[in-house]
Design an enzyme around this catalytic site. Structure first.
Site, PDB file in Angstrom:
ATOM      1  N   TYR A   1      -1.381 -45.153 -14.280  1.00 52.01           N
ATOM      2  CA  TYR A   1      -0.898 -43.808 -14.626  1.00 52.01           C
ATOM      3  C   TYR A   1       0.535 -43.893 -15.133  1.00 52.01           C
ATOM      4  CZ  TYR A   1       0.640 -38.977 -14.203  1.00 52.01           C
ATOM      5  OH  TYR A   1       1.149 -37.736 -14.472  1.00 52.01           O
TER       6      TYR A   1
ATOM      7  N   GLU B   1       1.362 -37.228 -20.806  1.00 51.97           N
ATOM      8  CA  GLU B   1       0.698 -37.839 -19.649  1.00 51.97           C
ATOM      9  C   GLU B   1      -0.402 -38.784 -20.105  1.00 51.97           C
ATOM     10  OE1 GLU B   1      -1.999 -35.500 -17.066  1.00 51.97           O
ATOM     11  OE2 GLU B   1      -0.693 -36.165 -15.434  1.00 51.97           O
TER      12      GLU B   1
END
Ligand code: ADP
Ligand code: MG
Length: 401
Positions: free
Chosen positions: A123, A211
């Site tokens: 991530y 993101e």
């Protein structure tokens, strides 16, 4: 402003970021052609059919009308024919994910992408950190999952650092990132390079969030951006016509689009009480007090300081066009704006658009007595309130009975 995954990847690619090859398509036939072209160009035998909606959680999402066992909004398939049949099933259907809310979003386009050989999912995100006035980098080894869950259950697995806008990305940031993500050797080098590219894209395009979930390490040690969710600072769009051109109005709330035409700050919410307020702070307080009295607001709406009759009418139309609205609360503090003008505006609006739900009006400030008199003598079924608490209590009572 939000954009689709395939658009975000195209923007990042301009900055040198490694992304899989893919094509955006709008029909099953285009999907078939895209898959065949991908197979020809890359030799891939694995294809991913990805729903393009402005919401995450697509992989675990559920399509309406397909039953609980059906595949989600991101599907890995192994032939162009299967790409086509899945596209046929997905296009035009409503996908419900934990980010769309229960109403879901209709899938109008798909991204047909080459399948990646995933060894590890990570991530990585960049966002504007208002406390430090810097771009903040959030990294975690726990990719592919809901980052909110990771933050809640295993906060130690989330690493954050900021980048000084005066100096930009330094090698030390690359090392910090490598450590946070457990990257070694050449992959660590790729990570440092990627961070520089992402930071450059973020700044150049005035993003306010970027993101990547997941960022993957492939079986042959390549770092690849597999999903990208980007939003831009709407106030900067005037200097990014290329980004503004990516706007997809079908993804936006129709009421919000209408409100933007009248320069009204409007945000649709899920509740039942429509709100018309002047001033963002008072609007926030109004939402809070509606909740305090046991109901839920249907929207945030700041009509601004110089609300004209035209604006008030437009605001009313937008509020009443929402079928969820069971009552309306007008809460105006007349400062520069005079209460009698607002009262006249409200009455003109109600006369024009009609009123099928209870309406509570609370006025305070300049010319308040005159404003109240106008409302009381209008003959309309308007409930007058004296203060914020009184207004909230009255509208909640009128709606809940
Ligand atoms: P969302 O976050 O909306 O669910 P993603 O793009 O992250 O959508 O896809 C969900 C999952 O599907 C990823 O975590 C990854 O495991 C898999 N996936 C997505 N794109 C590909 C791809 N090109 N190749 C292989 N797997 C993929
Ligand atoms: Mg994702």
């Amino acid at each position: 402003m939000n954009i689709h995954e395939h658009q975000a990847k195209a923007v990042l690619k301009e900055f040198g970021v490694a992304v899989p090859r893919g094509f955006a398509v709008y029909s099953p036939d285009e999907a078939l052609k895209a898959a065949k072209d991908l197979a020809k160009d890359t030799g891939t035998k694995v294809f991913v059919v990805k729903s393009q909606i402005h919401a995450g959680g697509r992989g675990k999402g559920k399509f309406e009308g397909l039953g609980a066992d059906a595949k989600g909004g991101v599907r890995v398939v192994f032939s162009p024919e299967d790409v086509k049949s899945n596209a046929d099933e997905m296009l035009g259907r409503v996908l419900v994910t934990h980010q769309t809310g229960p109403a879901g979003k209709q899938v109008n386009r798909l991204y047909i992408e080459e399948g990646a050989d995933i060894a590890k999912e990570l991530y990585l995100s960049l966002l504007v950190d208002r406390v430090s006035s810097r771009v903040s980098v959030v990294a975690s080894t726990e990719g592919g999952m809901d980052i909110e869950d990771v933050a809640h259950n295993t906060p130690e697995k989330i690493h954050t650092f900021t980048i000084d806008p005066a100096t930009g990305v330094f090698p030390t940031h690359g090392r910090t990132l490598a450590k946070a993500l457990g990257l070694k050797g050449d992959v660590a080098k790729q990570g440092a390079k990627l961070l520089g590219q992402l930071y450059a894209a973020f700044n150049a395009k005035d993003m306010d969030m970027l993101e990547i979930n997941p960022l993957i390490i492939t079986g042959d040690d390549k770092l690849i951006v597999l999903d990208a969710k980007v939003s831009f600072d709407s106030n900067s769009l005037f200097r990014h016509p290329d980004i503004f051109a990516l706007r997809d109005e079908t993804e936006e709330d129709q009421k919000e689009i209408e409100a933007s035409k009248y320069d009204l700050s409007y945000i649709a919410l899920d509740g039942e009480i429509g709100c018309m307020v002047n001033g963002a702070g008072l609007a926030m307080a109004t939402l809070d007090i509606i909740k305090l009295y046991g109901s839920e607001p249907a929207n945030f709406l700041d009509v601004g300081g110089g609300a004209t009759t035209e604006k008030v009418t437009a605001a009313f139309k937008i509020i009443t066009s929402d079928p969820k609205v069971k009552g309306i609360l007008v809460n105006i503090f007349g400062g520069i704006m005079k209460c009698d003008i607002i009262a006249e505006g409200v009455i003109a609006a109600v006369k024009e658009v009609g009123l099928k739900v209870p309406l509570v009006v609370r006025l305070e400030g300049t010319n308040v007595e005159l404003g109240k008199k106008i409302i009381n003598e209008s003959g309309l079924n308007v409930i007058a309130a004296n203060d914020l608490a009184d207004a909230a209590a009255k509208i909640v009572k009128a709606v809940k009975g």
